[in-house]
Design a protein around this motif. Structure first.
Motif, PDB file in Angstrom:
ATOM      1  N   SER A 206       0.854  -1.185   0.000  1.00 35.67           N
ATOM      2  CA  SER A 206       0.000   0.000   0.000  1.00 35.67           C
ATOM      3  C   SER A 206       0.890   1.234   0.000  1.00 35.67           C
ATOM      4  CB  SER A 206      -0.899   0.021   1.235  1.00 35.67           C
ATOM      5  OG  SER A 206      -1.732  -1.122   1.258  1.00 35.67           O
ATOM      6  N   GLU A 207       0.575   2.185  -0.869  1.00 37.04           N
ATOM      7  CA  GLU A 207       1.411   3.367  -1.011  1.00 37.04           C
ATOM      8  C   GLU A 207       1.561   4.097   0.321  1.00 37.04           C
ATOM      9  OE1 GLU A 207       1.837   7.359  -3.844  1.00 37.04           O
ATOM     10  OE2 GLU A 207       0.157   5.977  -4.120  1.00 37.04           O
ATOM     11  N   GLY A 208       2.825   4.454   0.630  1.00 36.51           N
ATOM     12  CA  GLY A 208       3.103   5.165   1.873  1.00 36.51           C
ATOM     13  C   GLY A 208       3.434   4.252   3.040  1.00 36.51           C
ATOM     14  N   GLU A 209       3.330   2.918   2.848  1.00 39.58           N
ATOM     15  CA  GLU A 209       3.650   1.980   3.918  1.00 39.58           C
ATOM     16  C   GLU A 209       5.060   1.413   3.712  1.00 39.58           C
ATOM     17  OE1 GLU A 209       1.770   1.290   6.567  1.00 39.58           O
ATOM     18  OE2 GLU A 209       0.313   2.772   5.873  1.00 39.58           O
ATOM     19  N   ILE A 210       5.616   0.824   4.763  1.00 39.34           N
ATOM     20  CA  ILE A 210       6.936   0.195   4.677  1.00 39.34           C
ATOM     21  C   ILE A 210       6.802  -1.166   3.991  1.00 39.34           C
ATOM     22  CG2 ILE A 210       8.794  -0.848   6.032  1.00 39.34           C
ATOM     23  CD1 ILE A 210       8.464   1.323   8.055  1.00 39.34           C
ATOM     24  N   ILE A 211       7.724  -1.446   3.102  1.00 40.67           N
ATOM     25  CA  ILE A 211       7.723  -2.724   2.394  1.00 40.67           C
ATOM     26  C   ILE A 211       8.499  -3.744   3.214  1.00 40.67           C
ATOM     27  CG2 ILE A 211       8.360  -3.905   0.259  1.00 40.67           C
ATOM     28  CD1 ILE A 211       8.434  -1.113  -1.067  1.00 40.67           C
ATOM     29  N   HIS A 212       7.859  -4.838   3.554  1.00 41.72           N
ATOM     30  CA  HIS A 212       8.562  -5.926   4.242  1.00 41.72           C
ATOM     31  C   HIS A 212       7.841  -7.243   3.965  1.00 41.72           C
ATOM     32  CE1 HIS A 212       5.555  -6.350   7.557  1.00 41.72           C
ATOM     33  NE2 HIS A 212       5.383  -5.056   7.351  1.00 41.72           N
ATOM     34  N   ARG A 213       8.610  -8.300   3.940  1.00 46.11           N
ATOM     35  CA  ARG A 213       8.081  -9.629   3.667  1.00 46.11           C
ATOM     36  C   ARG A 213       8.504 -10.568   4.783  1.00 46.11           C
ATOM     37  NH1 ARG A 213      10.571  -7.564  -0.412  1.00 46.11           N
ATOM     38  NH2 ARG A 213      12.438  -8.834  -0.093  1.00 46.11           N
ATOM     39  N   PRO A 214       7.746 -11.611   5.062  1.00 48.78           N
ATOM     40  CA  PRO A 214       8.140 -12.582   6.101  1.00 48.78           C
ATOM     41  C   PRO A 214       9.433 -13.298   5.716  1.00 48.78           C
ATOM     42  CG  PRO A 214       5.817 -12.818   5.539  1.00 48.78           C
ATOM     43  CD  PRO A 214       6.408 -11.902   4.520  1.00 48.78           C
ATOM     44  N   SER A 215      10.248 -13.579   6.709  1.00 50.48           N
ATOM     45  CA  SER A 215      11.503 -14.292   6.472  1.00 50.48           C
ATOM     46  C   SER A 215      11.237 -15.781   6.277  1.00 50.48           C
ATOM     47  CB  SER A 215      12.448 -14.090   7.660  1.00 50.48           C
ATOM     48  OG  SER A 215      13.573 -14.927   7.575  1.00 50.48           O
ATOM     49  N   THR A 216      11.919 -16.368   5.313  1.00 48.39           N
ATOM     50  CA  THR A 216      11.779 -17.808   5.090  1.00 48.39           C
ATOM     51  C   THR A 216      12.655 -18.611   6.049  1.00 48.39           C
ATOM     52  OG1 THR A 216      13.510 -17.709   3.397  1.00 48.39           O
ATOM     53  CG2 THR A 216      11.220 -17.485   2.649  1.00 48.39           C
ATOM     54  N   GLU A 217      13.702 -17.973   6.592  1.00 47.07           N
ATOM     55  CA  GLU A 217      14.624 -18.654   7.487  1.00 47.07           C
ATOM     56  C   GLU A 217      14.243 -18.506   8.950  1.00 47.07           C
ATOM     57  OE1 GLU A 217      17.062 -20.529   6.423  1.00 47.07           O
ATOM     58  OE2 GLU A 217      16.711 -20.039   4.307  1.00 47.07           O
ATOM     59  N   ASN A 218      13.543 -17.427   9.275  1.00 44.11           N
ATOM     60  CA  ASN A 218      13.221 -17.116  10.663  1.00 44.11           C
ATOM     61  C   ASN A 218      11.749 -16.745  10.763  1.00 44.11           C
ATOM     62  OD1 ASN A 218      13.635 -16.690  13.382  1.00 44.11           O
ATOM     63  ND2 ASN A 218      14.711 -14.747  13.136  1.00 44.11           N
ATOM     64  N   PRO A 219      10.865 -17.718  10.905  1.00 45.36           N
ATOM     65  CA  PRO A 219       9.418 -17.449  10.905  1.00 45.36           C
ATOM     66  C   PRO A 219       9.024 -16.408  11.952  1.00 45.36           C
ATOM     67  CG  PRO A 219       9.845 -19.808  10.814  1.00 45.36           C
ATOM     68  CD  PRO A 219      11.163 -19.150  11.076  1.00 45.36           C
ATOM     69  N   GLY A 220       8.133 -15.511  11.542  1.00 40.72           N
ATOM     70  CA  GLY A 220       7.654 -14.467  12.454  1.00 40.72           C
ATOM     71  C   GLY A 220       8.489 -13.210  12.423  1.00 40.72           C
ATOM     72  N   TRP A 221       9.547 -13.201  11.628  1.00 36.32           N
ATOM     73  CA  TRP A 221      10.424 -12.043  11.516  1.00 36.32           C
ATOM     74  C   TRP A 221      10.390 -11.523  10.082  1.00 36.32           C
ATOM     75  CZ3 TRP A 221      13.399  -9.810  15.449  1.00 36.32           C
ATOM     76  CH2 TRP A 221      13.319 -10.463  16.690  1.00 36.32           C
ATOM     77  N   PRO A 222      10.702 -10.237   9.905  1.00 39.16           N
ATOM     78  CA  PRO A 222      11.054  -9.193  10.885  1.00 39.16           C
ATOM     79  C   PRO A 222       9.850  -8.743  11.707  1.00 39.16           C
ATOM     80  CG  PRO A 222      10.866  -8.245   8.711  1.00 39.16           C
ATOM     81  CD  PRO A 222      10.718  -9.722   8.522  1.00 39.16           C
ATOM     82  N   LYS A 223      10.120  -8.127  12.827  1.00 37.97           N
ATOM     83  CA  LYS A 223       9.073  -7.599  13.702  1.00 37.97           C
ATOM     84  C   LYS A 223       8.822  -6.140  13.330  1.00 37.97           C
ATOM     85  CE  LYS A 223       8.914 -11.306  16.375  1.00 37.97           C
ATOM     86  NZ  LYS A 223       7.731 -12.184  16.462  1.00 37.97           N
ATOM     87  N   VAL A 224       7.573  -5.834  13.014  1.00 37.62           N
ATOM     88  CA  VAL A 224       7.202  -4.466  12.636  1.00 37.62           C
ATOM     89  C   VAL A 224       5.966  -4.065  13.423  1.00 37.62           C
ATOM     90  CG1 VAL A 224       6.561  -2.922  10.751  1.00 37.62           C
ATOM     91  CG2 VAL A 224       8.121  -4.827  10.307  1.00 37.62           C
TER      92      VAL A 224
END
Length: 521
Positions: free
Chosen positions: A137-155
């Motif tokens: 969504s425009e104006g939001e931070i881009i982040h995707r779930p980690s495949t190596e560390n489930p539940g991360w990154p924490k936002v």
């Protein structure tokens, strides 16, 4: 002057009492593993506005403490946010804002933050092009779930309501279940929130205490080095007490270096122990440790330089070089003290490349000058000793030269390794091994000190290494060389022919040589 009985025990007792005084005194403190934010301003980077909240290596919580309801117990690892507030000006409080994010990620997951449209420049905030692709969504931070560390990154985050000047981030504790180098950033994507600041603190804890992961091994290392200096001190002070009548000025200087080393190692251990216990780095102990270390390094270099010049061995004074030696030593002390103070007092993160280069370069240049001067002087001193056939002194100087040469070669090799290590570890992923780099220099300097102590240990024959001006040797003195003049044999009342005189002279030379050998034995 007499040396009292039990002097070694007395010296060690005084040292321990002084160390306890330094350790137990109250000092001014600064935040360290407790990262404090005091009105830090956001900086525009990659289309986002960012404040770096900290970066530390953290070991995972002990398995017995994972998912515990209380993260304050020993054995738990966490990052906790306390009273973190975002503040904007009153003139900018006439609108509600988007989210102000706190983002925590392990360095291996850095690629999960941000993205790019059609392979273009990487952005942290969602752009119009990326929004059209439906990935954010425009104006939001881009982040995707980690495949190596489930539940991360924490936002997580908070936003400003209308007419609200302060937005408070909810207090939150993040348990660390995987060992790694963790980063905290505060980020927002609203260009209208200019001059936004953040205040508050975050607390970072490892299973064994508050020491950052890359510093934790150094506490045990300095404890070991303190013990090593005590062992060396016991040996040296016992020899000093036994043969105090034969002690040379050089051996007094070595005693000072050993005492300074004992103070330095013990103070570093107490500093790290206090830091680990409270999460707050004690400024007073750190400054004392840094100062003792700078004085020790300066005195050690000056001693090696003076020994290399033959001070007390082939010349009674340094003559016109005294002021130059003192000036070099004073300059090195100031440069070393400033570097260590900036690197250690209240610091937890490494200095930036440019700042570190600015402070390290003067120390490196002065060290190189010391090395050049030492080896140049050693070469001249060895030549003089060899010309005068002073076998005992020549032997000890050759051993000293070999030890210095090995130390320099090893140092150059380690510097190359250190440059290689840092070149391949751009993101500090090898933080668990980073403590070895500073520890090596301490081990190397201690090893060289042990060699010097073994060569010049106080003994009943210590005076055989000293310069003597008893008339058996005279020197032509100039600014660069010392030329030995041997006295001619005294004439006899009996008249002798030239061949007989030469024969007697040769006989005297042989007897003098035998006498010289007897002295060395």
């Amino acid at each position: 002057m007499t040396w009292p009985s039990g002097s070694s025990r007395t010296v060690l007792t005084l040292l321990l009492l002084l160390l306890l005084y330094f350790a137990c005194s109250e000092y001014e403190t600064v935040e360290a593993s407790v990262h404090e934010y005091s009105g830090d301003r956001f900086v525009a980077k990659g289309g986002a506005f960012v404040v770096h909240g900290g970066s530390e290596g953290i070991y995972s919580s002990d398995p017995s403490h994972r998912n515990s309801t209380s993260l304050t117990d020993n054995g738990a690892s966490y990052i906790r946010f306390e009273k973190v507030k975002f503040r904007r000006g009153k003139d900018l409080a006439n609108f509600s804002s988007g989210l102000l994010h706190a983002i925590i990620f392990e360095v291996e997951d850095r690629e999960t933050i941000g993205g790019s449209a059609y392979g273009g420049q990487r952005a942290v905030c969602c752009t119009a092009d990326l929004a059209k692709l439906g990935v954010c969504s425009e104006g939001e931070i881009i982040h995707r779930p980690s495949t190596e560390n489930p539940g991360w990154p924490k936002v997580f985050g908070v936003s400003f309501d209308l007419d609200e000047e302060v937005a408070t981030l909810p207090s939150k504790s993040i348990e660390i279940t995987k060992t790694g180098m963790y980063n905290v950033y505060f980020i927002h994507c609203d260009p209208k929130l200019k001059d936004l600041t953040v205040e508050g603190k975050s607390i970072w804890k490892n299973p064994s205490g508050y020491l950052p992961g890359r510093m934790a091994p150094l506490m045990n290392f300095y404890g070991f080095m303190s013990f090593a200096f005590v062992i060396l001190g016991i040996f040296w002070f016992s020899q000093y007490a036994r043969f105090w009548r034969e002690v040379l000025p050089l051996q007094n200087c070595i005693t000072i270096v050993i005492a300074l080393g004992m103070f330095e190692m013990a103070l570093w251990y107490f500093e790290y122990a206090e830091f680990n216990e409270t999460g707050i780095r004690p400024t007073g102990i750190t400054m004392w440790a840094v100062t003792f270390g700078a004085v020790k390094r300066t005195v050690a270099r000056l001693i090696m330089l003076m020994v290399s010049m033959g001070f007390g061995v082939v010349r009674p004074t340094l003559g016109g070089l005294t002021s130059k030696v003192i000036m070099l030593g004073a300059t090195f002390f100031v440069a070393s003290e400033v570097l260590e103070l900036v690197e250690n007092v209240g610091a937890i993160s490494d200095l930036s490349g440019k700042a570190r280069l600015f402070l390290v370069l003067p120390v490196a240049v002065l060290d190189a000058f010391f090395i050049l001067w030492i080896f140049t002087s050693l070469s001249a001193t060895l030549s003089k000793l060899q010309a005068r056939r002073m076998v005992v002194k020549l032997d000890i100087y050759r051993k000293f030269t070999n030890a210095l040469a090995v130390a320099v070669i090893v140092s150059v090799g380690w510097i190359c390794y250190e440059l290689y290590f840092k070149s391949i570890d751009v993101y500090n992923e090898k933080w668990q091994n980073a403590w070895i780099i500073p520890a090596f220099w301490q081990v190397l300097s201690f090893s060289l000190l042990c060699v010097i102590c073994s060569l010049w240990a106080p003994s009943q024959n210590s005076t055989r290494y000293a310069y003597s001006d008893d008339g058996s040797e005279e020197f032509d003195r100039d600014d660069t060389t010392l030329t030995l003049i041997k006295p001619a044999p005294l004439p006899s009342n009996d008249f002798r022919s030239a061949p007989e005189a030469r024969s007697v002279q040769d006989s005297n030379k042989l007897s003098n040589g035998d006498f010289e050998e007897d002295k060395t034995e």
